[in-house]
Write a protein that holds these residues in place. Sequence first.
Motif, PDB file in Angstrom:
ATOM      1  N   THR A 122      15.991 -54.211   1.679  1.00 12.03           N
ATOM      2  CA  THR A 122      15.960 -53.925   3.112  1.00 12.03           C
ATOM      3  C   THR A 122      17.187 -54.514   3.786  1.00 12.03           C
ATOM      4  O   THR A 122      17.801 -53.899   4.663  1.00 12.03           O
ATOM      5  CB  THR A 122      14.684 -54.500   3.743  1.00 12.03           C
ATOM      6  OG1 THR A 122      13.545 -53.965   3.054  1.00 12.03           O
ATOM      7  CG2 THR A 122      14.595 -54.158   5.222  1.00 12.03           C
ATOM      8  N   ASP A 123      17.561 -55.714   3.376  1.00 16.57           N
ATOM      9  CA  ASP A 123      18.753 -56.401   3.868  1.00 16.57           C
ATOM     10  C   ASP A 123      19.522 -56.904   2.653  1.00 16.57           C
ATOM     11  O   ASP A 123      19.176 -57.928   2.067  1.00 16.57           O
ATOM     12  CB  ASP A 123      18.357 -57.563   4.789  1.00 16.57           C
ATOM     13  CG  ASP A 123      19.549 -58.284   5.409  1.00 16.57           C
ATOM     14  OD1 ASP A 123      20.649 -58.231   4.836  1.00 16.57           O
ATOM     15  OD2 ASP A 123      19.361 -58.929   6.461  1.00 16.57           O
ATOM     16  N   VAL A 124      20.548 -56.149   2.250  1.00 16.16           N
ATOM     17  CA  VAL A 124      21.288 -56.483   1.032  1.00 16.16           C
ATOM     18  C   VAL A 124      21.898 -57.881   1.119  1.00 16.16           C
ATOM     19  O   VAL A 124      21.877 -58.643   0.145  1.00 16.16           O
ATOM     20  CB  VAL A 124      22.382 -55.429   0.757  1.00 16.16           C
ATOM     21  CG1 VAL A 124      23.292 -55.882  -0.384  1.00 16.16           C
ATOM     22  CG2 VAL A 124      21.750 -54.087   0.421  1.00 16.16           C
ATOM     23  N   ARG A 144      27.430 -54.495   2.774  1.00 16.18           N
ATOM     24  CA  ARG A 144      25.976 -54.578   2.892  1.00 16.18           C
ATOM     25  C   ARG A 144      25.271 -53.395   2.236  1.00 16.18           C
ATOM     26  O   ARG A 144      24.098 -53.129   2.523  1.00 16.18           O
ATOM     27  CB  ARG A 144      25.577 -54.675   4.370  1.00 16.18           C
ATOM     28  CG  ARG A 144      26.025 -55.972   5.038  1.00 16.18           C
ATOM     29  CD  ARG A 144      25.652 -55.997   6.504  1.00 16.18           C
ATOM     30  NE  ARG A 144      25.955 -57.300   7.101  1.00 16.18           N
ATOM     31  CZ  ARG A 144      25.112 -58.317   7.152  1.00 16.18           C
ATOM     32  NH1 ARG A 144      23.892 -58.189   6.645  1.00 16.18           N
ATOM     33  NH2 ARG A 144      25.464 -59.459   7.707  1.00 16.18           N
ATOM     34  N   MET A 145      25.982 -52.684   1.369  1.00 19.40           N
ATOM     35  CA  MET A 145      25.415 -51.502   0.727  1.00 19.40           C
ATOM     36  C   MET A 145      24.991 -51.761  -0.715  1.00 19.40           C
ATOM     37  O   MET A 145      23.897 -51.362  -1.132  1.00 19.40           O
ATOM     38  CB  MET A 145      26.435 -50.362   0.761  1.00 19.40           C
ATOM     39  CG  MET A 145      25.983 -49.091   0.045  1.00 19.40           C
ATOM     40  SD  MET A 145      24.535 -48.316   0.784  1.00 19.40           S
ATOM     41  CE  MET A 145      25.283 -47.583   2.232  1.00 19.40           C
ATOM     42  N   TYR A 146      25.843 -52.454  -1.494  1.00 19.94           N
ATOM     43  CA  TYR A 146      25.608 -52.559  -2.942  1.00 19.94           C
ATOM     44  C   TYR A 146      26.177 -53.864  -3.477  1.00 19.94           C
ATOM     45  O   TYR A 146      27.268 -54.284  -3.103  1.00 19.94           O
ATOM     46  CB  TYR A 146      26.279 -51.377  -3.641  1.00 19.94           C
ATOM     47  CG  TYR A 146      26.170 -51.388  -5.149  1.00 19.94           C
ATOM     48  CD1 TYR A 146      25.053 -50.860  -5.787  1.00 19.94           C
ATOM     49  CD2 TYR A 146      27.191 -51.929  -5.936  1.00 19.94           C
ATOM     50  CE1 TYR A 146      24.960 -50.853  -7.180  1.00 19.94           C
ATOM     51  CE2 TYR A 146      27.108 -51.924  -7.318  1.00 19.94           C
ATOM     52  CZ  TYR A 146      25.988 -51.389  -7.934  1.00 19.94           C
ATOM     53  OH  TYR A 146      25.892 -51.394  -9.300  1.00 19.94           O
ATOM     54  N   TYR A 161      20.773 -52.409  -4.009  1.00 21.89           N
ATOM     55  CA  TYR A 161      21.252 -51.231  -3.306  1.00 21.89           C
ATOM     56  C   TYR A 161      20.401 -51.075  -2.058  1.00 21.89           C
ATOM     57  O   TYR A 161      19.189 -51.336  -2.095  1.00 21.89           O
ATOM     58  CB  TYR A 161      21.081 -50.006  -4.211  1.00 21.89           C
ATOM     59  CG  TYR A 161      21.949 -48.813  -3.919  1.00 21.89           C
ATOM     60  CD1 TYR A 161      22.882 -48.800  -2.894  1.00 21.89           C
ATOM     61  CD2 TYR A 161      21.820 -47.664  -4.703  1.00 21.89           C
ATOM     62  CE1 TYR A 161      23.675 -47.686  -2.666  1.00 21.89           C
ATOM     63  CE2 TYR A 161      22.604 -46.537  -4.477  1.00 21.89           C
ATOM     64  CZ  TYR A 161      23.527 -46.555  -3.452  1.00 21.89           C
ATOM     65  OH  TYR A 161      24.303 -45.449  -3.221  1.00 21.89           O
ATOM     66  N   ARG A 162      20.995 -50.692  -0.954  1.00 24.08           N
ATOM     67  CA  ARG A 162      20.210 -50.488   0.256  1.00 24.08           C
ATOM     68  C   ARG A 162      19.061 -49.529  -0.048  1.00 24.08           C
ATOM     69  O   ARG A 162      19.262 -48.471  -0.652  1.00 24.08           O
ATOM     70  CB  ARG A 162      21.090 -49.947   1.372  1.00 24.08           C
ATOM     71  CG  ARG A 162      20.394 -49.895   2.737  1.00 24.08           C
ATOM     72  CD  ARG A 162      21.303 -49.314   3.789  1.00 24.08           C
ATOM     73  NE  ARG A 162      22.484 -50.133   3.992  1.00 24.08           N
ATOM     74  CZ  ARG A 162      23.517 -49.738   4.745  1.00 24.08           C
ATOM     75  NH1 ARG A 162      23.503 -48.542   5.322  1.00 24.08           N
ATOM     76  NH2 ARG A 162      24.562 -50.542   4.905  1.00 24.08           N
ATOM     77  N   ARG A 163      17.845 -49.894   0.371  1.00 24.75           N
ATOM     78  CA  ARG A 163      16.650 -49.159  -0.037  1.00 24.75           C
ATOM     79  C   ARG A 163      16.749 -47.660   0.233  1.00 24.75           C
ATOM     80  O   ARG A 163      16.455 -46.840  -0.635  1.00 24.75           O
ATOM     81  CB  ARG A 163      15.413 -49.748   0.649  1.00 24.75           C
ATOM     82  CG  ARG A 163      14.112 -49.035   0.260  1.00 24.75           C
ATOM     83  CD  ARG A 163      12.925 -49.547   1.052  1.00 24.75           C
ATOM     84  NE  ARG A 163      11.774 -48.691   0.837  1.00 24.75           N
ATOM     85  CZ  ARG A 163      10.811 -48.925  -0.038  1.00 24.75           C
ATOM     86  NH1 ARG A 163      10.856 -49.989  -0.801  1.00 24.75           N
ATOM     87  NH2 ARG A 163       9.794 -48.084  -0.173  1.00 24.75           N
ATOM     88  N   ASP A 195      12.393 -58.946  -0.904  1.00 27.31           N
ATOM     89  CA  ASP A 195      11.746 -57.634  -0.863  1.00 27.31           C
ATOM     90  C   ASP A 195      10.468 -57.572  -1.691  1.00 27.31           C
ATOM     91  O   ASP A 195       9.919 -56.487  -1.899  1.00 27.31           O
ATOM     92  CB  ASP A 195      12.726 -56.563  -1.328  1.00 27.31           C
ATOM     93  CG  ASP A 195      13.869 -56.389  -0.338  1.00 27.31           C
ATOM     94  OD1 ASP A 195      13.648 -55.790   0.728  1.00 27.31           O
ATOM     95  OD2 ASP A 195      14.978 -56.899  -0.626  1.00 27.31           O
TER      96      ASP A 195
END
Length: 208
Positions: A122-124, A144-146, A161-163, A195
């Motif tokens: 949810t929050d990388v 903040r993606m991967y 990875y961003r959900r 998470d």
Amino acid sequence: MTSIDNITLEVADLAAAERFYADAFGLGAELRLRASQEPTTGFRGFTLSLIVSQPADVRALFDSAIEAGATTLKPVAKSMWGHGGVVQAPDGTIWKVATPAKKDTGPATRRIDNIVLLLGATDVAASKRCYLDRGFTVAKSFGRMYVEFDGGEGPIKLALYRRRALAKDAGVSPDGSGSHRIAIGGAAEPFTDPDGFAWETTSTADLP
């Protein structure tokens, strides 16, 4: 520990899952199964990727999974980065089979080079901090993606990875609730990440 020793999938029908994974992928000690009736619906927040050497190997594993009872989420296709396809096992686990190679270099095999566990965060950034605090080191990071961690000597690599992006990559809706139906083996002490993914301690006796 800062690596994954094994993955335990929690399944409703243990005998059926054992048959499927033996026929589809032939994975060894890195994949474990145990019975569970914990409620779960929709996307479970993770995928598992099987990385192979060439497109023919992608097709071989993809086809064997379908023949064993998996459902196609994304058919095998060529992309900018290689070849890949996505299936959902009868127990609900999402598997991606992929290669960065553009062309075949030999006959098709079912050899798997690497396994990657991708956790939907949810929050990388927050999840990344959790793992850094536990001794993990970053191998690759894209804001903040991967985030991909150094897997050490473990047989399975870990990435965040961003959900929503992970669900899109798998070809499913990001909506889901209930149990993740997965436990990750390799923690020095059991813990749960931001998470809700649970890590378990792997004892020396558990290792192959």
